[in-house]
Design a protein around this motif. Structure first.
Motif, PDB file in Angstrom:
ATOM      1  N   GLY A  84       0.821  -1.203   0.000  1.00 42.16           N
ATOM      2  CA  GLY A  84       0.000   0.000   0.000  1.00 42.16           C
ATOM      3  C   GLY A  84       0.860   1.260   0.000  1.00 42.16           C
ATOM      4  N   ASN A  85       0.235   2.400   0.262  1.00 41.00           N
ATOM      5  CA  ASN A  85       0.980   3.660   0.408  1.00 41.00           C
ATOM      6  C   ASN A  85       0.128   4.651   1.215  1.00 41.00           C
ATOM      7  OD1 ASN A  85      -0.701   5.302  -1.341  1.00 41.00           O
ATOM      8  ND2 ASN A  85       0.357   4.449  -3.134  1.00 41.00           N
ATOM      9  N   GLY A  86       0.671   5.847   1.416  1.00 39.05           N
ATOM     10  CA  GLY A  86      -0.005   6.824   2.283  1.00 39.05           C
ATOM     11  C   GLY A  86      -1.430   7.102   1.851  1.00 39.05           C
ATOM     12  N   GLY A  87      -1.620   7.376   0.556  1.00 35.93           N
ATOM     13  CA  GLY A  87      -2.952   7.722   0.063  1.00 35.93           C
ATOM     14  C   GLY A  87      -3.901   6.536   0.074  1.00 35.93           C
ATOM     15  N   ILE A  88      -3.369   5.347  -0.186  1.00 37.00           N
ATOM     16  CA  ILE A  88      -4.218   4.144  -0.182  1.00 37.00           C
ATOM     17  C   ILE A  88      -4.751   3.903   1.232  1.00 37.00           C
ATOM     18  CG2 ILE A  88      -4.187   1.616  -0.439  1.00 37.00           C
ATOM     19  CD1 ILE A  88      -2.317   1.970  -2.839  1.00 37.00           C
ATOM     20  N   SER A  89      -3.980   4.353   2.250  1.00 39.07           N
ATOM     21  CA  SER A  89      -4.401   4.071   3.631  1.00 39.07           C
ATOM     22  C   SER A  89      -5.682   4.822   4.010  1.00 39.07           C
ATOM     23  CB  SER A  89      -3.272   4.363   4.616  1.00 39.07           C
ATOM     24  OG  SER A  89      -3.046   5.746   4.689  1.00 39.07           O
ATOM     25  N   ASP A  91      -8.240   4.441   2.203  1.00 37.53           N
ATOM     26  CA  ASP A  91      -9.261   3.518   1.693  1.00 37.53           C
ATOM     27  C   ASP A  91      -9.118   2.080   2.173  1.00 37.53           C
ATOM     28  OD1 ASP A  91     -11.088   4.871  -0.216  1.00 37.53           O
ATOM     29  OD2 ASP A  91      -9.189   5.511  -1.096  1.00 37.53           O
ATOM     30  N   ALA A  92      -7.913   1.717   2.629  1.00 34.20           N
ATOM     31  CA  ALA A  92      -7.671   0.314   3.006  1.00 34.20           C
ATOM     32  C   ALA A  92      -6.653   0.291   4.139  1.00 34.20           C
ATOM     33  CB  ALA A  92      -7.116  -0.453   1.802  1.00 34.20           C
ATOM     34  N   LYS A  93      -6.690  -0.774   4.933  1.00 33.25           N
ATOM     35  CA  LYS A  93      -5.649  -0.939   5.941  1.00 33.25           C
ATOM     36  C   LYS A  93      -4.382  -1.358   5.209  1.00 33.25           C
ATOM     37  CE  LYS A  93      -8.546  -2.409   9.768  1.00 33.25           C
ATOM     38  NZ  LYS A  93      -8.720  -3.386  10.849  1.00 33.25           N
ATOM     39  N   CYS A  94      -3.257  -0.727   5.521  1.00 32.21           N
ATOM     40  CA  CYS A  94      -2.027  -1.071   4.813  1.00 32.21           C
ATOM     41  C   CYS A  94      -1.084  -1.844   5.725  1.00 32.21           C
ATOM     42  CB  CYS A  94      -1.336   0.183   4.283  1.00 32.21           C
ATOM     43  SG  CYS A  94      -2.279   0.972   2.967  1.00 32.21           S
ATOM     44  N   LYS A  95      -0.396  -2.812   5.130  1.00 29.74           N
ATOM     45  CA  LYS A  95       0.569  -3.626   5.874  1.00 29.74           C
ATOM     46  C   LYS A  95       1.860  -3.617   5.080  1.00 29.74           C
ATOM     47  CE  LYS A  95       1.942  -6.936   8.741  1.00 29.74           C
ATOM     48  NZ  LYS A  95       2.120  -6.706  10.189  1.00 29.74           N
ATOM     49  N   ASN A  96       2.928  -3.166   5.723  1.00 31.58           N
ATOM     50  CA  ASN A  96       4.173  -2.985   4.984  1.00 31.58           C
ATOM     51  C   ASN A  96       4.938  -4.294   4.765  1.00 31.58           C
ATOM     52  OD1 ASN A  96       6.176  -1.771   3.587  1.00 31.58           O
ATOM     53  ND2 ASN A  96       7.096  -0.717   5.343  1.00 31.58           N
ATOM     54  N   ILE A  97       4.509  -5.023   3.739  1.00 27.96           N
ATOM     55  CA  ILE A  97       5.223  -6.240   3.326  1.00 27.96           C
ATOM     56  C   ILE A  97       5.604  -6.037   1.866  1.00 27.96           C
ATOM     57  CG2 ILE A  97       5.053  -8.745   2.915  1.00 27.96           C
ATOM     58  CD1 ILE A  97       2.790  -8.783   5.004  1.00 27.96           C
ATOM     59  N   LYS A  98       6.857  -6.311   1.530  1.00 29.18           N
ATOM     60  CA  LYS A  98       7.278  -6.157   0.129  1.00 29.18           C
ATOM     61  C   LYS A  98       6.455  -7.091  -0.755  1.00 29.18           C
ATOM     62  CE  LYS A  98      11.492  -5.929  -1.569  1.00 29.18           C
ATOM     63  NZ  LYS A  98      12.943  -6.097  -1.732  1.00 29.18           N
ATOM     64  N   SER A  99       6.001  -6.586  -1.892  1.00 27.45           N
ATOM     65  CA  SER A  99       5.118  -7.421  -2.725  1.00 27.45           C
ATOM     66  C   SER A  99       5.848  -8.631  -3.306  1.00 27.45           C
ATOM     67  CB  SER A  99       4.491  -6.586  -3.838  1.00 27.45           C
ATOM     68  OG  SER A  99       5.499  -5.974  -4.583  1.00 27.45           O
ATOM     69  N   THR A 100       7.186  -8.594  -3.314  1.00 27.67           N
ATOM     70  CA  THR A 100       7.935  -9.750  -3.843  1.00 27.67           C
ATOM     71  C   THR A 100       8.290 -10.762  -2.749  1.00 27.67           C
ATOM     72  OG1 THR A 100       9.890  -8.352  -3.626  1.00 27.67           O
ATOM     73  CG2 THR A 100       8.971  -8.592  -5.838  1.00 27.67           C
ATOM     74  N   ASP A 101       7.955 -10.440  -1.511  1.00 29.89           N
ATOM     75  CA  ASP A 101       8.253 -11.371  -0.408  1.00 29.89           C
ATOM     76  C   ASP A 101       7.090 -12.358  -0.284  1.00 29.89           C
ATOM     77  OD1 ASP A 101       8.849 -12.688   1.913  1.00 29.89           O
ATOM     78  OD2 ASP A 101       9.327 -10.880   3.080  1.00 29.89           O
ATOM     79  N   THR A 404      -7.918  16.815   0.672  1.00 33.81           N
ATOM     80  CA  THR A 404      -8.481  16.523   1.986  1.00 33.81           C
ATOM     81  C   THR A 404      -8.701  15.021   2.047  1.00 33.81           C
ATOM     82  OG1 THR A 404      -9.622  18.633   1.889  1.00 33.81           O
ATOM     83  CG2 THR A 404     -10.379  17.074   3.565  1.00 33.81           C
ATOM     84  N   ASN A 405      -8.067  14.378   2.989  1.00 31.21           N
ATOM     85  CA  ASN A 405      -8.090  12.912   3.054  1.00 31.21           C
ATOM     86  C   ASN A 405      -7.749  12.299   1.698  1.00 31.21           C
ATOM     87  OD1 ASN A 405      -8.773  12.929   5.748  1.00 31.21           O
ATOM     88  ND2 ASN A 405     -10.972  12.959   5.323  1.00 31.21           N
ATOM     89  N   GLY A 406      -6.798  12.910   1.029  1.00 25.91           N
ATOM     90  CA  GLY A 406      -6.289  12.350  -0.222  1.00 25.91           C
ATOM     91  C   GLY A 406      -7.094  12.688  -1.465  1.00 25.91           C
ATOM     92  N   GLN A 407      -8.238  13.364  -1.310  1.00 29.55           N
ATOM     93  CA  GLN A 407      -9.109  13.649  -2.459  1.00 29.55           C
ATOM     94  C   GLN A 407      -9.385  15.145  -2.590  1.00 29.55           C
ATOM     95  OE1 GLN A 407     -10.102  11.245  -4.698  1.00 29.55           O
ATOM     96  NE2 GLN A 407      -8.809   9.892  -3.480  1.00 29.55           N
ATOM     97  N   LEU A 408      -9.881  15.544  -3.765  1.00 30.98           N
ATOM     98  CA  LEU A 408     -10.341  16.921  -3.965  1.00 30.98           C
ATOM     99  C   LEU A 408     -11.764  16.990  -3.447  1.00 30.98           C
ATOM    100  CD1 LEU A 408      -8.999  17.583  -7.548  1.00 30.98           C
ATOM    101  CD2 LEU A 408      -8.454  18.942  -5.529  1.00 30.98           C
ATOM    102  N   GLU A 409     -12.035  17.944  -2.596  1.00 26.54           N
ATOM    103  CA  GLU A 409     -13.368  18.003  -1.984  1.00 26.54           C
ATOM    104  C   GLU A 409     -14.434  18.444  -2.979  1.00 26.54           C
ATOM    105  OE1 GLU A 409     -12.789  20.360   1.571  1.00 26.54           O
ATOM    106  OE2 GLU A 409     -13.543  18.656   2.740  1.00 26.54           O
TER     107      GLU A 409
END
Ligand code: AMP
Ligand code: GLY
Length: 480
Positions: A84-89, A91-101, A404-409
């Motif tokens: 995930g990333n900052g903006g995705i968080s 909309d979704a819970k993010c867990k920092n695991i490398k996608s190739t792991d 605002t919260n990652g979006q244009l209001e």
């Protein structure tokens, strides 16, 4: 008004796709609770029964667009993204695991008891993440390792096309640098295209104007190993010309249902100058992709490809991306990708009217023939806001203003997809990648979508922001 993708079975067309009112897409028919008796289950109960806990693997604008589309499904419960990333968080819970792991990701999926995993990136697919999830009983969207070779190995995909008569550029494959140059000199045709065999972040393709450039390219790929082991083998192919079209499709290995077409803008600067990037913007639909071209692509490329993968014993399930060039000799395949495109997804999924989660599950389960895939008649445009210096070197950590919260209001037809952002502890949103944001507008027509997307970009700022000012210009010219 709706645009049906059509429902195409291998070998024969099944006719029209089954049209159901979109509003019923996620509704469950009345449940038979007692023998002989039918009772309508209240919506919230249906929800409780149906809702799936979902993990999306990846962390860019494409994954953000997939997550936003999945969240519209009544069957979508808790949704996570890794890394995930900052903006995705937002909309979704993010867990920092490398996608190739793969091991850690699969362990996490088991621990969190996910019902369904969407593997959105090419590398984990090529590493066999879908196979590893299947081994622990977790269904996933995406091809298995054998089918992911259609993108992961250009030698595999070119040989597949040759064997099954699928139109593509004429080519030879080599593993000996001396032989490559012998062949190129003997052919004596320039420009010539040299491609590293494996995944190279879209950068392993060199278009060489003369013998010297070709020799330098062969050295870079095969001797200096600029793209690592992916340069052990190369494909040398003829240079094709014509407009490019991206067609993403859903397939369950038997049936293929194309999505609305799109056009990428790969070069960093206006008028298609500068270096190749991951993509600086997209529009959908692509005006070059007329119904006649679409029909020809279905018969000559899409159906034969799905059939070829089946015949090779590696049926492709997931999103199969056809990178096409409309040459004077007809449509030809430039490349296959084994996943959604980025930033194509950011214009294609906002136009999807059907339930993405149901479609994905149907691809996994082999029931796509009975599943509705319907797009709106409208258009979409995505303008990428990048860090100055991308794709070479750029700074990170620049505060982003205007959101605002990652979006244009107050802009319901504008969505900001986050490609490379991070959230600081104090809540400040900052840049964290080359491509930072994708500003997507939807509208009834392409000119309106372009205007709205560009107007929206004016409200977003960060230091050294770079964007192209001509996304969609070529598409508009083609419509004239
Ligand atoms: P690929 O990573 O294979 O999509 O290649 C990147 C870009 O290089 C494509 O989008 C095309 O613009 C260009 N390209 C690749 N192969 C050819 C070809 N045979 N002829 C002309 N252009 C090509
Ligand atoms: N935008 C091209 C790709 O995703 O490969």
């Amino acid at each position: 008004i709706v645009r049906h993708s059509g429902s195409f079975l291998l070998g024969h067309e099944s006719g029209h796709s089954i049209a159901r009112p979109a509003a019923c897409g996620g509704r469950v028919p009345p449940q038979r609770t007692v023998l002989g008796e039918t009772s309508a289950v209240p919506m919230h109960r249906e929800g409780a029964i149906m809702k799936k806990k979902i993990l999306v693997v990846g962390g860019g604008g494409r994954e953000h667009a997939i997550i936003k589309a999945l969240k519209k499904s009544p069957d979508c419960g808790e949704i996570w993204c890794a890394p995930g990333n900052g903006g995705i968080s937002y909309d979704a819970k993010c867990k920092n695991i490398k996608s190739t792991d793969v091991d850690t990701m699969v362990g996490f999926a088991v621990e969190e008891k996910f019902d369904y995993v969407v593997v959105a990136q090419d590398d984990p697919l090529a590493l066999g993440m879908v196979d590893a999830l299947a081994a622990v009983g977790i269904p996933a969207f995406g091809p298995d390792k054998a089918a992911a070779r259609i993108e992961a190995s250009k030698v595999f995909s070119k040989d597949l096309m040759k064997k099954y008569g699928i139109p593509t550029a004429k080519y030879e494959t080599f593993d000996d640098p001396a032989k490559v140059m012998e062949y190129i000199k003997a052919e004596g045709k320039y420009p010539v295209v040299i491609k590293a065999d494996g995944l190279a972040l879209g950068k392993g393709v060199l278009i060489c104007e003369n013998e010297q450039q070709a020799a330098d390219g062969v050295k870079e790929i095969m001797l200096d190993k600029k793209f690592g082991a992916s340069g052990n083998h190369v494909v040398v192919e003829e240079f094709l010309t014509g407009p490019e079209v991206s067609v993403l499709s859903f397939t369950d290995g038997k049936v293929v249902k194309p999505m609305v077409s799109s056009m990428d803008h790969k070069r960093a600067n206006d008028h298609d100058t500068g270096l190749n990037t991951g993509g600086m913007g997209t529009v959908a639909p692509n005006p070059y992709y007329t119904p006649a071209v679409a029909e020809r692509c279905m018969q000559e490329i899409f159906l034969p490809t799905v059939a070829a993968m089946q015949a090779e014993g590696c049926p492709f399930k997931g999103c199969l991306y056809f990178g096409l060039m409309l040459t004077p000799d007809g449509p030809k395949v430039i490349e296959y990708n084994c996943r959604f495109g980025d930033p194509e997804t950011q214009v294609v999924l906002p136009l999807l009217e059907s339930d993405l989660l149901k479609i994905m599950a149907a691809c996994t389960e082999g029931t796509l023939a009975d599943t509705e895939v319907k797009f709106s008649e409208g258009a979409a445009c995505c303008v990428i806001l990048a860090s100055g210096g991308y794709p070479v070197s750029y700074e990170k950590g620049k505060p982003i203003s205007g959101l605002t919260n990652g979006q244009l209001e107050g802009e319901s037809s504008i969505t900001v997809y986050h490609s490379g952002t991070a959230l600081r502890e104090d809540g400040t949103l900052v840049t964290n990648g080359g491509r930072v944001l994708g500003v997507t507008a939807t509208a009834d027509t392409l000119p309106e979508a372009l205007k709205k997307a560009y107007a929206a970009t004016e409200s977003i700022h960060f230091d050294k922001l770079h964007k192209r000012s001509d996304i969609g210009a070529r598409a508009l010219a083609a419509m004239q």
